[in-house]
Design a protein around this motif. Structure first.
Motif, PDB file in Angstrom:
ATOM      1  N   TYR A  45       0.785  -1.089  -0.157  1.00  0.00           N
ATOM      2  CA  TYR A  45      -0.109  -0.196   0.290  1.00  0.00           C
ATOM      3  C   TYR A  45       1.022   0.893   0.005  1.00  0.00           C
ATOM      4  O   TYR A  45       0.757   2.056  -0.523  1.00  0.00           O
ATOM      5  N   HIS A  46       2.040   1.234   0.920  1.00  0.00           N
ATOM      6  CA  HIS A  46       2.931   1.751   0.748  1.00  0.00           C
ATOM      7  C   HIS A  46       3.382   2.834  -0.650  1.00  0.00           C
ATOM      8  O   HIS A  46       3.404   4.181  -0.467  1.00  0.00           O
ATOM      9  N   GLU A  47       3.467   2.271  -0.946  1.00  0.00           N
ATOM     10  CA  GLU A  47       4.398   2.140  -1.952  1.00  0.00           C
ATOM     11  C   GLU A  47       3.663   2.320  -3.151  1.00  0.00           C
ATOM     12  O   GLU A  47       4.588   3.284  -4.242  1.00  0.00           O
ATOM     13  N   PHE A  48       2.858   2.286  -3.194  1.00  0.00           N
ATOM     14  CA  PHE A  48       1.594   1.869  -4.796  1.00  0.00           C
ATOM     15  C   PHE A  48       0.870   3.723  -4.975  1.00  0.00           C
ATOM     16  O   PHE A  48       0.591   3.988  -4.854  1.00  0.00           O
ATOM     17  N   SER A  49       0.982   3.925  -3.258  1.00  0.00           N
ATOM     18  CA  SER A  49      -0.082   5.473  -2.777  1.00  0.00           C
ATOM     19  C   SER A  49       0.875   6.335  -3.390  1.00  0.00           C
ATOM     20  O   SER A  49       0.270   7.379  -3.346  1.00  0.00           O
ATOM     21  N   HIS A  50       2.282   6.137  -3.166  1.00  0.00           N
ATOM     22  CA  HIS A  50       2.827   7.123  -3.649  1.00  0.00           C
ATOM     23  C   HIS A  50       3.049   7.144  -5.344  1.00  0.00           C
ATOM     24  O   HIS A  50       2.673   8.145  -5.203  1.00  0.00           O
ATOM     25  N   PHE A  51       2.648   6.211  -5.603  1.00  0.00           N
ATOM     26  CA  PHE A  51       2.188   6.582  -7.007  1.00  0.00           C
ATOM     27  C   PHE A  51       1.914   7.427  -7.212  1.00  0.00           C
ATOM     28  O   PHE A  51       1.634   8.532  -8.107  1.00  0.00           O
ATOM     29  N   ARG A  56       5.657   6.631  13.036  1.00  0.00           N
ATOM     30  CA  ARG A  56       6.390   8.439  12.868  1.00  0.00           C
ATOM     31  C   ARG A  56       6.855   8.356  11.219  1.00  0.00           C
ATOM     32  O   ARG A  56       7.432   9.119  10.863  1.00  0.00           O
ATOM     33  N   TYR A  57       7.652   7.114  10.678  1.00  0.00           N
ATOM     34  CA  TYR A  57       8.314   7.675   9.754  1.00  0.00           C
ATOM     35  C   TYR A  57       7.549   8.642   8.625  1.00  0.00           C
ATOM     36  O   TYR A  57       7.793   9.296   7.929  1.00  0.00           O
ATOM     37  N   GLY A  58       5.675   8.837   9.131  1.00  0.00           N
ATOM     38  CA  GLY A  58       5.129   9.998   8.188  1.00  0.00           C
ATOM     39  C   GLY A  58       5.553  11.150   8.464  1.00  0.00           C
ATOM     40  O   GLY A  58       5.224  11.518   8.406  1.00  0.00           O
ATOM     41  N   ALA A  85       4.931  13.929   1.807  1.00  0.00           N
ATOM     42  CA  ALA A  85       4.204  12.430   1.162  1.00  0.00           C
ATOM     43  C   ALA A  85       4.596  11.010   1.399  1.00  0.00           C
ATOM     44  O   ALA A  85       3.519  10.620   1.226  1.00  0.00           O
ATOM     45  N   GLU A  86       5.467  10.945   2.255  1.00  0.00           N
ATOM     46  CA  GLU A  86       5.021   9.056   3.606  1.00  0.00           C
ATOM     47  C   GLU A  86       4.160   9.842   4.402  1.00  0.00           C
ATOM     48  O   GLU A  86       3.970   8.325   4.585  1.00  0.00           O
ATOM     49  N   PHE A  87       3.718  11.336   4.965  1.00  0.00           N
ATOM     50  CA  PHE A  87       2.614  11.239   5.293  1.00  0.00           C
ATOM     51  C   PHE A  87       1.533  10.552   4.684  1.00  0.00           C
ATOM     52  O   PHE A  87       0.829   9.299   5.073  1.00  0.00           O
TER      53      PHE A  87
HETATM   54 ZN   LIG Z   1       7.642   6.331   1.227  1.00  0.00          ZN
END
Ligand SMILES: [Zn+2]
Length: 251
Positions: free
Chosen positions: A153-159, A204-206, A211-213
């Protein structure tokens, strides 16, 4: 037009028996989906399996099972909002574990520092997504099962963020460059995570960047929707409107 016809042709054929078995036994989210979404998910999986190039890297043996799992989770995000099936995305590279990627950044006095950074995955604007298989496994079936994290989910949502400029109106400190409701709500939630120090269900990484959030919020929205709703119902509604899905009803 040609793409449209090919998609029509591809999606007319059913998934193979083996692919169906993988869906039921290896894709936990599949069994939680309302029945009307199950066929939509199959439809998206067929397109993503056909159109994207999958490669095992760093010694990873790429199997049909791994491809179906990645395509299935990527498909969840686009069940309603198709995003042209991640139109410009071409390749998905899968490594066995976290990997080291070369990085460089400019210091305040103008020098370029070079080094390596440990990563679980990444999204390149050049149309490539990189994933670490051991992290996917730990999050889907292992000790991180309830963490609310999901690398796919994380990487595809960056797209999706990149395609629609979802966080483009927020700077690194959380100040807004636009005043639409979307930008204001995301920016406020991002500033809270970054600066308030309060407990949060969001990883926390968000707090690294807007974008990470957005990607971290997407993970929690699909993996632990009740936690996101409890923490920030405005943010939940925003994601519900964007994805046109309401995962809290899926359990
Ligand atoms: Zn990321």
């Amino acid at each position: 037009m040609l793409r449209f016809l090919i998609r029509k042709w591809i999606t007319r054929r059913p998934l193979t028996e083996g692919q169906e078995r993988i869906l039921r036994s290896k894709v936990p989210v599949f069994n939680t989906l309302p029945s009307r979404y199950k066929d939509q998910l199959r439809h998206c999986i067929k397109v993503l399996l056909y159109e994207k190039y999958y490669e095992g890297c760093g010694g990873l043996t790429l199997t049909e099972e791994k491809k179906v799992i990645v395509a299935a989770y990527a498909s969840v995000l686009i069940l309603e909002e198709k995003a042209d099936y991640y139109g410009d995305l071409q390749s998905i590279l899968i490594y066995p574990n976290d990997y080291f990627a070369p990085v460089s950044h400019q210091t305040e006095d103008g020098f370029i520092e070079e080094g390596y950074e440990n990563r679980k995955g990444e999204y390149w604007q050049a149309g490539v997504i990189v994933l670490s298989w051991s992290d996917i496994e730990a999050q889907l079936y292992g000790e991180e099962r309830k963490s609310g994290q999901n690398l796919i989910y994380h990487e595809f949502s960056h797209f999706l963020d990149d395609r629609y400029g979802l966080t483009a109106g927020i700077d690194h400190n959380g100040d807004t460059l636009r005043d639409d409701e979307w930008t204001v709500i995301i920016a406020k939630a991002y500033r809270n995570l970054r600066f308030s120090g309060k407990h949060s269900f969001l990883d926390r990484y968000g707090a690294e960047s807007p974008a990470e959030f957005f990607s971290v919020a997407t993970e929690l929205f699909f993996e632990r929707p009740e936690k996101l709703l409890q923490e920030n119902n405005k943010l939940y509604s925003l994601l519900q409107n964007f994805y046109r899905l309401d995962p809290i009803r899926w359990k």
